[in-house]
Write a protein that holds these residues in place. Sequence first.
Motif, PDB file in Angstrom:
ATOM      1  N   GLY A 313       0.875  -1.420   0.152  1.00 34.73           N
ATOM      2  CA  GLY A 313      -0.376  -0.249   0.287  1.00 34.73           C
ATOM      3  C   GLY A 313       0.618   1.432   0.134  1.00 34.73           C
ATOM      4  O   GLY A 313       1.983   0.969  -0.232  1.00 34.73           O
ATOM      5  N   HIS A 314       0.021   2.658   0.039  1.00 32.70           N
ATOM      6  CA  HIS A 314       0.916   3.709  -0.208  1.00 32.70           C
ATOM      7  C   HIS A 314       0.484   4.618   1.061  1.00 32.70           C
ATOM      8  O   HIS A 314       1.209   5.628   1.880  1.00 32.70           O
ATOM      9  CB  HIS A 314       0.458   4.255  -1.477  1.00 32.70           C
ATOM     10  N   ARG A 315      -0.578   4.121   1.857  1.00 37.98           N
ATOM     11  CA  ARG A 315      -1.444   5.298   2.829  1.00 37.98           C
ATOM     12  C   ARG A 315      -0.889   4.481   4.319  1.00 37.98           C
ATOM     13  O   ARG A 315       0.455   4.933   5.182  1.00 37.98           O
ATOM     14  CB  ARG A 315      -2.441   5.833   2.876  1.00 37.98           C
ATOM     15  N   ASN A 316      -1.797   3.710   4.591  1.00 40.45           N
ATOM     16  CA  ASN A 316      -1.297   2.979   5.668  1.00 40.45           C
ATOM     17  C   ASN A 316      -2.216   1.414   5.721  1.00 40.45           C
ATOM     18  O   ASN A 316      -2.433   0.738   4.778  1.00 40.45           O
ATOM     19  CB  ASN A 316      -2.941   3.995   7.110  1.00 40.45           C
ATOM     20  N   LEU A 317      -2.737   0.721   6.833  1.00 47.78           N
ATOM     21  CA  LEU A 317      -2.510  -0.831   7.045  1.00 47.78           C
ATOM     22  C   LEU A 317      -4.166  -1.055   6.419  1.00 47.78           C
ATOM     23  O   LEU A 317      -4.188  -1.007   5.642  1.00 47.78           O
ATOM     24  CB  LEU A 317      -2.346  -1.531   8.076  1.00 47.78           C
ATOM     25  N   GLU A 318      -4.616   0.222   6.912  1.00 44.64           N
ATOM     26  CA  GLU A 318      -6.461  -0.338   7.470  1.00 44.64           C
ATOM     27  C   GLU A 318      -6.880   0.072   5.324  1.00 44.64           C
ATOM     28  O   GLU A 318      -8.239  -0.479   4.740  1.00 44.64           O
ATOM     29  CB  GLU A 318      -6.707   1.014   7.834  1.00 44.64           C
ATOM     30  N   GLU A 319      -5.928   1.697   5.216  1.00 44.06           N
ATOM     31  CA  GLU A 319      -6.308   1.367   3.276  1.00 44.06           C
ATOM     32  C   GLU A 319      -5.624   0.260   2.538  1.00 44.06           C
ATOM     33  O   GLU A 319      -6.405   0.032   0.593  1.00 44.06           O
ATOM     34  CB  GLU A 319      -5.712   2.871   3.188  1.00 44.06           C
ATOM     35  N   THR A 320      -4.851  -0.554   2.881  1.00 41.37           N
ATOM     36  CA  THR A 320      -4.091  -1.427   1.879  1.00 41.37           C
ATOM     37  C   THR A 320      -4.898  -2.558   2.058  1.00 41.37           C
ATOM     38  O   THR A 320      -5.327  -3.578   1.101  1.00 41.37           O
ATOM     39  CB  THR A 320      -2.194  -1.753   2.317  1.00 41.37           C
ATOM     40  N   ILE A 321      -5.609  -2.612   3.759  1.00 40.50           N
ATOM     41  CA  ILE A 321      -6.533  -4.071   3.326  1.00 40.50           C
ATOM     42  C   ILE A 321      -7.823  -4.214   2.190  1.00 40.50           C
ATOM     43  O   ILE A 321      -7.782  -4.891   1.861  1.00 40.50           O
ATOM     44  CB  ILE A 321      -7.401  -4.117   4.776  1.00 40.50           C
ATOM     45  N   PHE A 322      -8.231  -2.191   2.854  1.00 34.78           N
ATOM     46  CA  PHE A 322      -9.288  -2.190   1.865  1.00 34.78           C
ATOM     47  C   PHE A 322      -9.037  -2.419   0.585  1.00 34.78           C
ATOM     48  O   PHE A 322     -10.017  -2.452  -0.258  1.00 34.78           O
ATOM     49  CB  PHE A 322      -9.919  -0.765   2.302  1.00 34.78           C
ATOM     50  N   ASN A 323      -8.069  -1.863  -0.254  1.00 36.53           N
ATOM     51  CA  ASN A 323      -7.960  -2.333  -1.952  1.00 36.53           C
ATOM     52  C   ASN A 323      -7.762  -2.983  -1.912  1.00 36.53           C
ATOM     53  O   ASN A 323      -8.121  -3.920  -3.411  1.00 36.53           O
ATOM     54  CB  ASN A 323      -6.821  -1.538  -2.288  1.00 36.53           C
ATOM     55  N   THR A 324      -7.175  -3.800  -1.244  1.00 36.03           N
ATOM     56  CA  THR A 324      -6.588  -5.729  -1.856  1.00 36.03           C
ATOM     57  C   THR A 324      -8.141  -5.914  -1.829  1.00 36.03           C
ATOM     58  O   THR A 324      -8.408  -6.951  -2.619  1.00 36.03           O
ATOM     59  CB  THR A 324      -5.912  -6.554  -0.458  1.00 36.03           C
ATOM     60  N   ASN A 325      -8.734  -6.433  -0.851  1.00 36.09           N
ATOM     61  CA  ASN A 325     -10.207  -6.195  -0.493  1.00 36.09           C
ATOM     62  C   ASN A 325     -10.924  -5.948  -2.150  1.00 36.09           C
ATOM     63  O   ASN A 325     -12.138  -7.446  -2.736  1.00 36.09           O
ATOM     64  CB  ASN A 325     -10.461  -6.182   0.636  1.00 36.09           C
ATOM     65  N   ILE A 326     -11.570  -4.764  -2.308  1.00 38.51           N
ATOM     66  CA  ILE A 326     -11.918  -4.407  -3.047  1.00 38.51           C
ATOM     67  C   ILE A 326     -11.462  -5.378  -4.460  1.00 38.51           C
ATOM     68  O   ILE A 326     -11.908  -5.413  -5.278  1.00 38.51           O
ATOM     69  CB  ILE A 326     -11.939  -3.101  -4.118  1.00 38.51           C
ATOM     70  N   GLU A 327      -9.487  -5.255  -4.678  1.00 39.02           N
ATOM     71  CA  GLU A 327      -9.521  -5.891  -6.287  1.00 39.02           C
ATOM     72  C   GLU A 327      -9.932  -7.075  -6.075  1.00 39.02           C
ATOM     73  O   GLU A 327      -9.795  -7.736  -7.306  1.00 39.02           O
ATOM     74  CB  GLU A 327      -8.116  -5.623  -5.916  1.00 39.02           C
ATOM     75  N   ALA A 328     -10.144  -8.108  -4.816  1.00 39.15           N
ATOM     76  CA  ALA A 328     -10.141  -9.416  -4.900  1.00 39.15           C
ATOM     77  C   ALA A 328     -11.315  -9.366  -5.116  1.00 39.15           C
ATOM     78  O   ALA A 328     -11.719 -11.177  -5.947  1.00 39.15           O
ATOM     79  CB  ALA A 328      -9.998  -9.658  -3.699  1.00 39.15           C
ATOM     80  N   THR A 329     -12.884  -8.766  -5.226  1.00 38.10           N
ATOM     81  CA  THR A 329     -14.049  -9.193  -5.178  1.00 38.10           C
ATOM     82  C   THR A 329     -13.916  -9.050  -6.983  1.00 38.10           C
ATOM     83  O   THR A 329     -15.122 -10.047  -7.709  1.00 38.10           O
ATOM     84  CB  THR A 329     -14.666  -8.305  -4.921  1.00 38.10           C
ATOM     85  N   GLN A 330     -13.267  -8.276  -8.051  1.00 40.17           N
ATOM     86  CA  GLN A 330     -13.306  -8.651  -8.826  1.00 40.17           C
ATOM     87  C   GLN A 330     -12.331  -9.779  -9.776  1.00 40.17           C
ATOM     88  O   GLN A 330     -13.573 -10.733 -10.455  1.00 40.17           O
ATOM     89  CB  GLN A 330     -12.267  -7.624  -9.516  1.00 40.17           C
ATOM     90  N   ALA A 331     -11.536 -10.266  -8.996  1.00 36.57           N
ATOM     91  CA  ALA A 331     -11.270 -11.775  -9.101  1.00 36.57           C
ATOM     92  C   ALA A 331     -11.855 -13.019  -8.706  1.00 36.57           C
ATOM     93  O   ALA A 331     -12.032 -13.836  -9.803  1.00 36.57           O
ATOM     94  CB  ALA A 331      -9.628 -11.573  -8.654  1.00 36.57           C
ATOM     95  N   ILE A 332     -12.896 -13.211  -8.123  1.00 40.11           N
ATOM     96  CA  ILE A 332     -13.185 -13.424  -7.117  1.00 40.11           C
ATOM     97  C   ILE A 332     -14.562 -13.938  -7.897  1.00 40.11           C
ATOM     98  O   ILE A 332     -14.615 -15.074  -8.649  1.00 40.11           O
ATOM     99  CB  ILE A 332     -13.841 -13.550  -5.985  1.00 40.11           C
ATOM    100  N   ALA A 333     -15.297 -12.708  -8.593  1.00 30.09           N
ATOM    101  CA  ALA A 333     -16.053 -13.693  -9.458  1.00 30.09           C
ATOM    102  C   ALA A 333     -16.079 -13.591 -10.460  1.00 30.09           C
ATOM    103  O   ALA A 333     -17.161 -14.220 -11.569  1.00 30.09           O
ATOM    104  CB  ALA A 333     -16.552 -11.381  -9.349  1.00 30.09           C
ATOM    105  N   ARG A 334     -15.149 -13.260 -11.562  1.00 35.61           N
ATOM    106  CA  ARG A 334     -14.452 -13.961 -12.198  1.00 35.61           C
ATOM    107  C   ARG A 334     -14.399 -15.440 -12.417  1.00 35.61           C
ATOM    108  O   ARG A 334     -14.408 -16.051 -13.515  1.00 35.61           O
ATOM    109  CB  ARG A 334     -12.800 -13.326 -13.098  1.00 35.61           C
TER     110      ARG A 334
END
Length: 490
Positions: A313-334
């Motif tokens: 990530g670039h900011r903090n741990l919370e943002e890193t986790i959130f961004n990873t989970n958001i990206e994961a939703t697209q990959a999971i659906a596919r």
Amino acid sequence: MSAELLLNVTPSETRVALIENGVLQEMHLERIGNRGIVGNIYLGKVSRVLPGMQAAFINIGLEKAAFLHASDIVSNNTIDEPVEGATEKHAPDIRELVHEGQYIMVQVVKDPLGTKGARLTTDITIPSRYLVFMPAAKHVGVSQRIESEEERNRLKQCVAKHNDDTGSFIVRTAAEGAGEDELEQDAKFLKKLWSKILKKKKKSRKEVIIHEDLTLAFRIIRDFVGADLERVRVDSKFTFQQLKAFTEEFVPALSELLEYYPGERPIFDLFDVENEIQRALNRKVELKSGGYLIIDQTEAMTTVDVNTGAFVGHRNLEETIFNTNIEATQAIARQLRLRNLGGIIIIDFIDMNNEDHQRRVLHSLDHALAKDRTKTNIHGFSALGLVEMTRKRTRESLEHILCSECPICQGRGNLKTVETVCYEILREIVRVNRAYDADKFVVYCAPLVSEALINDEYHNLAELEVFIGKLIKIQTESLYNQEQFDVVMM
């Protein structure tokens, strides 16, 4: 969004790939020797009634008896689209509905999966381009995906005039904007087909298939009517000609999209489909950010674990986790679409304490799954922080079609260590020595185990020889797997 279908046809199998924006999204496969049977109609014989399960086993001529639940005998909602007015009915006792030795007409709604036989229903439905025919039904249903109330009413009025004692219809999504003549043609076709099915049933005196659904190439064309496709490429000239004739008669809108692909380069190489199929068989799915998914398919459910991996990530741990989970939703659906994973699915997103983040991740997952033509239900985060969801399962997953259980580990996914096998061998020698009288023992085992017994476990082996007072010889067998061994008395 650009989308196209690629059909790779060989004498032994047909493969269909759905490409969206240049990326493989769905994979359909049918082998001549193992065709799916969903949609087929059989005359079956009740072989066993199980009151405790409120179900019956039906012999329809397959290797495994098929399964018919009491609720599927009276269900009025077995089609693959949401329908207005569909209701659940309370099923009577199975013993009041069927008895052993009875012949009954049934339709397959789920292919045999693993050790389970096919799932059946007596609520026969026969689909065509615009309509689904339901024998003995009285009401006209309209797919909920047709949103315009004016169009829904128009379609109801057009189709209602074709209702009679033989049955009624459900209007499919593809019928939106269809003319009255086209709907009438579909209704007449379905009634004629139903009449043929009834005649064949009357002539049959044993378990037999009465009606067989279309092959994969034709089903794909039928089911993708209304989809936003740019073109459909087929690499077999004979199949292309068949599909051209089929679409000109039943699906004129798709006829112009059909394209024969004569290129020397394999059609699946155009979009790297072969490599994508190989990657879809892996447990680990890499995310662009550096995170990854671990997907495990079991008999009871499929689990998906999300990890940050190399993503810092670039900011903090919370943002890193959130961004990873958001990206994961697209990959999971596919991956759910590509691997055709169904049943119960548990997703372990990286823990989020922020409720707004949880809500946005669920919304992102729901939005990504909206493209999936298979019905899904998301049940939100559980008390343990896991997302529970279901995806309708009607056929085998990609892994089950392309792979078989490992003969060495029997599907465990791991092997006993060399050390573990060595100690098993030592215990087996003691057991055999106590049970039988022998002068010496010969142990046949895999190369790695043999090497360990002779080197690392030499002292333990020597102590055992002194303990039992007999010679132990180690014999290497190159064809043995790591867990395999034999203790032979001499």
